[in-house]
Design a protein around this motif. Structure first.
Motif, short mmCIF file in Angstrom:
data_model
loop_
_atom_site.label_atom_id
_atom_site.label_comp_id
_atom_site.label_asym_id
_atom_site.label_seq_id
_atom_site.Cartn_x
_atom_site.Cartn_y
_atom_site.Cartn_z
N PHE A 141 14.32 -9.34 3.51
CA PHE A 141 13.55 -9.56 2.28
C PHE A 141 12.54 -8.43 2.09
O PHE A 141 12.26 -7.64 3.00
CB PHE A 141 12.84 -10.92 2.32
N ASP A 142 12.00 -8.36 0.86
CA ASP A 142 10.93 -7.41 0.55
C ASP A 142 9.58 -8.12 0.66
O ASP A 142 9.41 -9.23 0.14
CB ASP A 142 11.07 -6.88 -0.88
N LEU A 143 8.63 -7.47 1.32
CA LEU A 143 7.26 -7.98 1.42
C LEU A 143 6.37 -7.09 0.56
O LEU A 143 6.29 -5.88 0.78
CB LEU A 143 6.78 -7.97 2.86
N ALA A 144 5.70 -7.68 -0.43
CA ALA A 144 4.83 -6.91 -1.32
C ALA A 144 3.42 -7.49 -1.27
O ALA A 144 3.21 -8.65 -0.91
CB ALA A 144 5.37 -6.95 -2.75
N GLY A 145 2.46 -6.66 -1.65
CA GLY A 145 1.08 -7.11 -1.72
C GLY A 145 0.37 -6.45 -2.88
O GLY A 145 0.64 -5.29 -3.20
N VAL A 146 -0.53 -7.19 -3.54
CA VAL A 146 -1.30 -6.63 -4.65
C VAL A 146 -2.79 -6.82 -4.37
O VAL A 146 -3.21 -7.77 -3.69
CB VAL A 146 -0.95 -7.30 -5.99
N ASN A 147 -3.59 -5.90 -4.93
CA ASN A 147 -5.04 -6.04 -4.85
C ASN A 147 -5.48 -7.30 -5.58
O ASN A 147 -4.81 -7.78 -6.49
CB ASN A 147 -5.74 -4.83 -5.49
N ASP A 148 -6.65 -7.79 -5.20
CA ASP A 148 -7.18 -8.96 -5.90
C ASP A 148 -7.63 -8.58 -7.31
O ASP A 148 -8.00 -7.44 -7.58
CB ASP A 148 -8.36 -9.54 -5.13
N VAL A 149 -7.64 -9.59 -8.19
CA VAL A 149 -8.03 -9.34 -9.57
C VAL A 149 -9.48 -8.88 -9.69
O VAL A 149 -9.86 -8.22 -10.66
CB VAL A 149 -7.81 -10.60 -10.44
N ALA A 150 -10.31 -9.17 -8.69
CA ALA A 150 -11.70 -8.71 -8.71
C ALA A 150 -11.78 -7.19 -8.57
O ALA A 150 -12.82 -6.60 -8.88
CB ALA A 150 -12.50 -9.37 -7.59
N GLY A 151 -10.69 -6.55 -8.12
CA GLY A 151 -10.68 -5.10 -7.99
C GLY A 151 -10.74 -4.37 -9.32
O GLY A 151 -10.99 -3.15 -9.36
N GLU A 152 -10.53 -5.09 -10.42
CA GLU A 152 -10.60 -4.47 -11.74
C GLU A 152 -11.96 -3.83 -11.97
O GLU A 152 -12.08 -2.82 -12.66
CB GLU A 152 -10.31 -5.50 -12.82
N SER A 153 -13.01 -4.41 -11.41
CA SER A 153 -14.36 -3.88 -11.61
C SER A 153 -14.56 -2.53 -10.93
O SER A 153 -15.49 -1.80 -11.24
CB SER A 153 -15.40 -4.86 -11.08
N GLU A 154 -13.67 -2.20 -9.99
CA GLU A 154 -13.78 -0.94 -9.25
C GLU A 154 -12.58 -0.03 -9.49
O GLU A 154 -12.33 0.88 -8.72
CB GLU A 154 -13.95 -1.22 -7.75
N GLY A 155 -11.81 -0.32 -10.54
CA GLY A 155 -10.64 0.49 -10.83
C GLY A 155 -9.52 0.30 -9.84
O GLY A 155 -8.65 1.17 -9.69
N ARG A 189 16.56 -6.74 -7.12
CA ARG A 189 16.23 -8.15 -7.28
C ARG A 189 17.25 -9.07 -6.62
O ARG A 189 17.06 -10.30 -6.60
CB ARG A 189 16.07 -8.50 -8.75
N ALA A 190 18.31 -8.49 -6.08
CA ALA A 190 19.25 -9.31 -5.33
C ALA A 190 18.69 -9.69 -3.96
O ALA A 190 19.19 -10.60 -3.30
CB ALA A 190 20.58 -8.58 -5.16
N ARG A 191 17.65 -8.94 -3.53
CA ARG A 191 16.99 -9.23 -2.26
C ARG A 191 15.88 -10.26 -2.48
O ARG A 191 15.23 -10.30 -3.52
CB ARG A 191 16.37 -7.97 -1.66
N ALA A 192 15.69 -11.10 -1.48
CA ALA A 192 14.58 -12.05 -1.54
C ALA A 192 13.26 -11.29 -1.47
O ALA A 192 13.19 -10.18 -0.91
CB ALA A 192 14.68 -13.03 -0.38
N SER A 193 12.22 -11.85 -2.04
CA SER A 193 10.92 -11.18 -2.04
C SER A 193 9.80 -12.17 -1.76
O SER A 193 9.83 -13.33 -2.21
CB SER A 193 10.67 -10.49 -3.38
N VAL A 194 8.81 -11.70 -1.01
CA VAL A 194 7.60 -12.48 -0.70
C VAL A 194 6.40 -11.64 -1.12
O VAL A 194 6.29 -10.46 -0.75
CB VAL A 194 7.51 -12.82 0.81
N LEU A 195 5.51 -12.23 -1.89
CA LEU A 195 4.34 -11.53 -2.41
C LEU A 195 3.07 -12.08 -1.78
O LEU A 195 2.86 -13.30 -1.76
CB LEU A 195 4.27 -11.68 -3.94
N LEU A 196 2.21 -11.19 -1.30
CA LEU A 196 0.88 -11.57 -0.82
C LEU A 196 -0.12 -11.28 -1.94
O LEU A 196 -0.28 -10.13 -2.36
CB LEU A 196 0.50 -10.78 0.43
N ALA A 197 -0.79 -12.32 -2.43
CA ALA A 197 -1.79 -12.16 -3.50
C ALA A 197 -2.87 -13.20 -3.25
O ALA A 197 -2.58 -14.40 -3.16
CB ALA A 197 -1.16 -12.37 -4.88
#
Length: 430
Positions: free
Chosen positions: A311-325, A339-347
């Motif tokens: 599977f794919d492991l992804a992560g995104v910055n928190d929405v509070a990061g908008e204040s710091e670009g 998209r044929a691969r399974a994916s897990v997102l850390l948010a």
């Protein structure tokens, strides 16, 4: 202007609640001018000041030792105020019942009759003093009969004091007992939950893959190195394949909390430990913390992804990061993948679930809500989050929200025990 009005409303509410607590616990149960009255009054003034100090000291750059001094009494008082007030409100329903029982035992009738008797007594005393039998006649009764009748005032000061102390004592035991147990739960450390999540696209070879999910550790002036060590030891005992630290690791700077975070270097997993920022990192110097956790051996996923077995492991910055670009960038993290691969997102925050759905994520792992932390806070958390705790499905995407391993503000949890979750990925092909 709206902020000012809200602030004034909150201030007025807090003043009113403190006055109510003072009245029921101090004014109604102690003698005017006595030592206990003075001590109780001083406490009702001092404790909220300590709470304000605990809340603002970190944001104003106060020395860390001062933050620690203020944190315990200041934050614990916030939790105590909540549960003492709730207990007193329950006591308001008990108070008239207790008066009625005592009045009947004393042969004084019901609580309603008590008030009438007390009024009647005052009317009898006035004419007796003025030698005016005519004025003493009540409801047509002869003055001599009223004056000579033994009038009992069940709402006498002794009985009123007993009721106030009984209800106040019970409320204190219930409120402070709740806070004490909730504090013990946080200091004891999180318990492990096991959750199985089937993923349609997960290959058979990845069946049973285990991800240890931990969020909201909240290292700070109260929870320090020992707290981190308990969490690390608990995670390592589960022997996970991968560890996901899903934001809100800290409430403070690397300079103050770096030593408290050091046990994270002991985390052990076959595929390593990964980290994404939470909103509190952006109050604490997110860039410095990202560098520091990397030095401790964790791999930050700043709007990025990696391929794990199956599977794919992804992560995104928190929405509070908008204040710091440093906005969450789902295109960078998830765009162009197979998209044929399974994916897990850390948010960190569950609110980004709509983005996860639009990018075809199979499973999003989040925290942030603390499960409400202090009942009835879960009802408030439900207003701001799609899921407060546990596993739910949104279209083809599943969302799991951890209650977190620490606590923000008061080191207390009521109705929302802390947890570390081991997510078992299950293949439908297995």
């Amino acid at each position: 202007m709206v902020f000012v009005l809200v602030a004034l409303a909150v201030l007025a509410l807090l003043v009113g609640v403190h006055r109510y607590v003072w009245r029921r616990f101090v004014a109604d149960t102690t003698a005017p001018g006595g030592t206990l009255r003075r001590v109780g009054t001083a406490a009702v003034w001092l404790l909220p000041l300590l709470s304000v100090g605990a809340l603002v000291s970190g944001r104003t750059g106060a020395p860390f030792w001062l933050q620690q001094v203020l944190a315990w009494p200041g934050y614990l008082w916030l939790a105590a105020l909540l549960y003492l007030t709730l207990a007193l409100l329950v006591g308001e329903a008990v108070r008239p019942v207790l008066r009625r029982v005592l009045a009947r035992r004393a042969g004084g009738g019901t609580a309603t009759e008590n008030d009438s008797a007390e009024s009647l007594s005052s009317q009898v005393e006035a004419p007796a003093a003025g030698n005016s039998p005519a004025r003493a006649a009540v409801s047509g009764a002869p003055a001599t009969l009223v004056a000579d009748a033994p009038v009992t005032a069940p709402a006498d000061p002794t009985r009123r004091l007993f009721v106030a102390r009984a209800v106040g004592g019970a409320a204190a035991v219930a409120g402070l007992g709740t806070v004490g147990y909730g504090t013990y739960g946080v200091l004891r450390g999180p318990r492990v939950k096991q959750v199985t999540v089937p993923l349609a696209k997960l290959p058979r070879g990845a069946h049973g893959f285990r991800i240890a999910v931990v969020s909201d550790i909240h290292l700070g002036p109260i929870l320090g190195r020992a707290h981190t060590q308990r969490i690390v030891d608990t995670i390592n005992r589960t022997q996970p394949d991968l560890i996901a630290v899903v934001g809100d690791l800290v409430d403070g700077s690397v300079a103050d909390l770096g030593p408290a975070a050091e046990p994270l270097a002991q985390l052990e997993a076959r595929h390593g430990a990964f980290f994404v920022t939470g909103n509190h990192e952006y109050f604490s110097g997110a860039t410095q913390w990202v560098h520091h956790v990397r030095e401790l051996g964790l791999r930050p996923l700043e709007n990025a992804r990696v391929e794990i077995d199956g599977f794919d492991l992804a992560g995104v910055n928190d929405v509070a990061g908008e204040s710091e670009g440093q906005d969450p960038d789902f295109e960078r993290a998830l765009g162009g993948r197979d998209r044929a691969r399974a994916s897990v997102l850390l948010a960190h925050q569950p609110v980004v679930i709509d983005d996860a759905v639009s990018y075809g994520v199979d499973l999003q792992l989040s925290g942030h809500t603390h499960g409400g932390q202090l009942w009835p806070g879960n009802y408030v958390a439900e207003l701001a989050n799609p899921t407060v705790a546990g596993l739910e499905r949104y279209g083809d995407t599943q969302l799991y929200v951890s209650r977190g391993a620490g606590a923000w503000g008061p080191p207390v949890r009521v109705g929302a025990p802390s947890d570390i979750t081991v997510v078992h990925l299950a293949s439908r092909q297995a």
